[in-house]
Design an enzyme around this catalytic site. Structure first.
Site, PDB file in Angstrom:
ATOM      1  N   TYR A  61       0.822  -1.212   0.000  1.00 52.17           N
ATOM      2  CA  TYR A  61       0.000   0.000   0.000  1.00 52.17           C
ATOM      3  C   TYR A  61       0.860   1.267   0.000  1.00 52.17           C
ATOM      4  CZ  TYR A  61      -4.056  -2.887   0.076  1.00 52.17           C
ATOM      5  OH  TYR A  61      -5.003  -3.801  -0.303  1.00 52.17           O
ATOM      6  N   ARG A  64       1.547   1.899  -3.500  1.00 53.64           N
ATOM      7  CA  ARG A  64       0.376   2.468  -4.182  1.00 53.64           C
ATOM      8  C   ARG A  64       0.188   3.937  -3.788  1.00 53.64           C
ATOM      9  NH1 ARG A  64      -4.788  -1.058  -3.668  1.00 53.64           N
ATOM     10  NH2 ARG A  64      -5.533   0.567  -5.069  1.00 53.64           N
ATOM     11  N   GLN A  96     -15.892   2.069  -6.244  1.00 56.94           N
ATOM     12  CA  GLN A  96     -15.054   1.017  -5.677  1.00 56.94           C
ATOM     13  C   GLN A  96     -13.612   1.495  -5.562  1.00 56.94           C
ATOM     14  OE1 GLN A  96     -16.205  -3.020  -7.665  1.00 56.94           O
ATOM     15  NE2 GLN A  96     -16.682  -1.417  -9.124  1.00 56.94           N
ATOM     16  N   HIS A 114     -14.937   0.794  -0.955  1.00 57.85           N
ATOM     17  CA  HIS A 114     -13.781  -0.033  -0.598  1.00 57.85           C
ATOM     18  C   HIS A 114     -12.711   0.720   0.189  1.00 57.85           C
ATOM     19  CE1 HIS A 114     -14.798  -3.015  -4.107  1.00 57.85           C
ATOM     20  NE2 HIS A 114     -15.611  -3.122  -3.071  1.00 57.85           N
ATOM     21  N   CYS A 144      -0.349   2.598  16.490  1.00 60.73           N
ATOM     22  CA  CYS A 144      -1.360   3.606  16.818  1.00 60.73           C
ATOM     23  C   CYS A 144      -0.878   4.443  18.001  1.00 60.73           C
ATOM     24  CB  CYS A 144      -2.681   2.920  17.136  1.00 60.73           C
ATOM     25  SG  CYS A 144      -3.929   4.053  17.779  1.00 60.73           S
ATOM     26  N   THR A 193     -15.698  -0.793 -14.606  1.00 58.14           N
ATOM     27  CA  THR A 193     -15.481  -1.901 -13.673  1.00 58.14           C
ATOM     28  C   THR A 193     -15.695  -3.222 -14.403  1.00 58.14           C
ATOM     29  OG1 THR A 193     -16.225  -2.980 -11.634  1.00 58.14           O
ATOM     30  CG2 THR A 193     -17.874  -1.672 -12.808  1.00 58.14           C
ATOM     31  N   SER A 194     -14.879  -4.212 -14.054  1.00 52.24           N
ATOM     32  CA  SER A 194     -15.061  -5.542 -14.647  1.00 52.24           C
ATOM     33  C   SER A 194     -16.316  -6.194 -14.086  1.00 52.24           C
ATOM     34  CB  SER A 194     -13.833  -6.407 -14.369  1.00 52.24           C
ATOM     35  OG  SER A 194     -13.613  -6.510 -12.965  1.00 52.24           O
ATOM     36  N   ASN A 218     -17.545   1.177 -20.653  1.00 53.05           N
ATOM     37  CA  ASN A 218     -16.346   0.396 -20.344  1.00 53.05           C
ATOM     38  C   ASN A 218     -15.641   0.084 -21.665  1.00 53.05           C
ATOM     39  OD1 ASN A 218     -14.529  -1.593 -19.202  1.00 53.05           O
ATOM     40  ND2 ASN A 218     -16.019  -1.889 -17.590  1.00 53.05           N
ATOM     41  N   ALA A 236     -13.667   5.909 -20.695  1.00 50.59           N
ATOM     42  CA  ALA A 236     -14.549   6.756 -19.893  1.00 50.59           C
ATOM     43  C   ALA A 236     -14.284   8.247 -20.136  1.00 50.59           C
ATOM     44  CB  ALA A 236     -14.369   6.425 -18.417  1.00 50.59           C
TER      45      ALA A 236
HETATM   46  P1  OAD Z   1     -10.855  -4.158 -12.642  1.00 51.40           P
HETATM   47  O1  OAD Z   1      -9.404  -4.008 -12.900  1.00 51.40           O
HETATM   48  O2  OAD Z   1     -11.363  -5.501 -12.298  1.00 51.40           O
HETATM   49  O3  OAD Z   1     -11.686  -3.681 -13.923  1.00 51.40           O
HETATM   50  C1  OAD Z   1     -11.414  -2.457 -14.561  1.00 51.40           C
HETATM   51  C2  OAD Z   1     -12.310  -2.357 -15.787  1.00 51.40           C
HETATM   52  O4  OAD Z   1     -12.120  -1.091 -16.383  1.00 51.40           O
HETATM   53  C3  OAD Z   1     -12.032  -3.414 -16.851  1.00 51.40           C
HETATM   54  O5  OAD Z   1     -13.264  -3.978 -17.280  1.00 51.40           O
HETATM   55  C4  OAD Z   1     -11.377  -2.600 -17.979  1.00 51.40           C
HETATM   56  O6  OAD Z   1     -11.687  -3.113 -19.248  1.00 51.40           O
HETATM   57  C5  OAD Z   1     -12.013  -1.257 -17.782  1.00 51.40           C
HETATM   58  N1  OAD Z   1     -11.236  -0.104 -18.298  1.00 51.40           N
HETATM   59  C6  OAD Z   1      -9.887   0.041 -18.413  1.00 51.40           C
HETATM   60  N2  OAD Z   1      -9.570   1.260 -18.882  1.00 51.40           N
HETATM   61  C7  OAD Z   1     -10.741   1.925 -19.061  1.00 51.40           C
HETATM   62  C8  OAD Z   1     -11.093   3.242 -19.516  1.00 51.40           C
HETATM   63  N3  OAD Z   1     -10.160   4.128 -19.889  1.00 51.40           N
HETATM   64  N4  OAD Z   1     -12.403   3.559 -19.561  1.00 51.40           N
HETATM   65  C9  OAD Z   1     -13.361   2.676 -19.205  1.00 51.40           C
HETATM   66  N5  OAD Z   1     -13.101   1.427 -18.764  1.00 51.40           N
HETATM   67  C10 OAD Z   1     -11.808   1.059 -18.686  1.00 51.40           C
HETATM   68  O7  OAD Z   1     -11.248  -3.073 -11.529  1.00 51.40           O
HETATM   69  P2  OAD Z   1     -12.576  -2.979 -10.665  1.00 51.40           P
HETATM   70  O8  OAD Z   1     -13.735  -3.530 -11.400  1.00 51.40           O
HETATM   71  O9  OAD Z   1     -12.654  -1.596 -10.133  1.00 51.40           O
HETATM   72  O10 OAD Z   1     -11.199  -4.183  -4.588  1.00 51.40           O
HETATM   73  O11 OAD Z   1     -12.243  -3.946  -9.470  1.00 51.40           O
HETATM   74  C11 OAD Z   1     -13.168  -4.092  -8.430  1.00 51.40           C
HETATM   75  C12 OAD Z   1     -12.460  -4.326  -7.126  1.00 51.40           C
HETATM   76  O12 OAD Z   1     -11.590  -5.447  -7.264  1.00 51.40           O
HETATM   77  C13 OAD Z   1     -11.537  -3.196  -6.710  1.00 51.40           C
HETATM   78  O13 OAD Z   1     -12.216  -2.174  -6.008  1.00 51.40           O
HETATM   79  C14 OAD Z   1     -10.559  -3.887  -5.834  1.00 51.40           C
HETATM   80  C15 OAD Z   1     -10.316  -5.132  -6.644  1.00 51.40           C
HETATM   81  O14 OAD Z   1      -9.923  -6.248  -5.955  1.00 51.40           O
HETATM   82  C16 OAD Z   1     -10.508  -4.105  -3.444  1.00 51.40           C
HETATM   83  O15 OAD Z   1      -9.332  -3.831  -3.408  1.00 51.40           O
HETATM   84  C17 OAD Z   1     -11.344  -4.385  -2.240  1.00 51.40           C
END
Ligand code: OAD
Length: 248
Positions: A61, A64, A96, A114, A144, A193-194, A218, A236
């Site tokens: 982290y 990140r 998220q 999240h 802490c 989001t995926s 997406n 996006a």
């Molecule tokens: P993912 O990495 O799973 O998905 C990202 C999505 O964004 C994919 O479907 C890509 O195709 C799409 N993408 C990439 N570039 C893009 C753009 N310029 N415009 C539009 N879409 C684009 O990420 P999340 O779905 O956010 O959780 O993942 C969900 C959660 O899984 C996260 O919050 C995280 C992870 O584990 C935790 O850490 C708790």
């Protein structure tokens, strides 16, 4: 080009994922070269992983956090902020993402499902999560201060929802209340989001039960694409300004 066709009573509920920040230079999770590539997810993003090796988790982290230096919101974040400025309480954004870029773009009605990357909390006491960029110094587990003042050692942890943990308390209930208030005037927009992680990926189904018009934006079809009325393929930052009618 498509547009959401907003009326004077439209309510817009937005769900965003890592894809909306991709054009700002923040890596997504599951794309090629994404954050989960080369990482054991359980080791760095679960309570068990933290218990087993907190230093590994803090290193992950801290990297990140360091990666966010110089990162700015993009046209997609800004378009959502501009839409909120127009709709006020008829707008709600559930994200998220933990990168804080929606707020940096000016969004205020934001629920961070999240957690937040720049925030830490104590693993033992009930102090509020606090803004933090510096508690972790390489190789030293942060403790802490409040617990130390009371004579005990307790680890700090990133204020991130890990696998197996509940999402931000109250966030889903707030989203449900918003959908109730919208009645038949609900538009649901999912961006970047995926849709592999629940409960976020299930919001579209709840919106569907309320007869919402459902849009996905997406670069690829998300896993829950079948629940949408319109699936727009593209980036996006390019699609949203036009779709939302708020200009670049
Ligand atoms: P993912 O990495 O799973 O998905 C990202 C999505 O964004 C994919 O479907 C890509 O195709 C799409 N993408 C990439 N570039 C893009 C753009 N310029 N415009 C539009 N879409 C684009 O990420 P999340 O779905 O956010 O959780 O993942 C969900 C959660 O899984 C996260 O919050 C995280 C992870 O584990 C935790 O850490 C708790």
């Amino acid at each position: 080009m498509d547009s959401l066709s907003l009326t004077a009573s439209s309510h817009v509920l937005v769900l965003t994922g890592a894809g909306i920040s991709a054009e700002s230079g923040v890596p997504t999770f599951r794309d090629a070269g994404g954050l989960w590539e080369g990482h054991d997810v359980t080791a760095v993003a679960s309570p068990e992983g933290f218990a087993a090796d907190p230093l590994l988790v803090w290193r992950f982290y801290a990297q990140r956090r360091a990666g966010m230096v110089g990162i700015e919101p993009n046209a997609g974040h800004r378009a959502l902020a501009a839409l909120e400025a127009r709709l006020g309480d008829r707008f709600l954004l559930v994200t998220q993402n933990v990168d804080g870029l929606h707020r940096a773009a000016g969004s205020e009605r934001v629920l961070e499902l999240h957690g937040n990357l720049m925030t830490s909390r104590c693993t033992a006491c009930d102090r509020e999560p606090f803004a933090d960029r510096t508690a972790y110094r390489e190789g030293v587990l942060p403790l802490c201060g409040r617990c130390q003042a009371r004579g005990r050692d307790a680890l700090l942890r990133p204020h991130i929802v890990w696998f197996g943990e509940a999402v931000a308390p109250g966030a889903l209930a707030a989203a449900s209340r918003f959908m109730d208030a919208a009645g038949r005037d609900l538009i649901f927009l999912q961006v970047g989001t995926s849709a592999l992680v629940y409960p976020a990926a299930g919001l579209v189904e709840e919106a569907g039960r309320r007869q919402a018009v459902r849009w996905s934006v997406n670069v690829e079809r998300p896993a829950n694409a079948r629940h949408f009325d319109r699936v727009v393929l593209g980036r996006a930052g390019e699609i949203l300004p036009e779709l939302l009618g708020v200009g670049p």
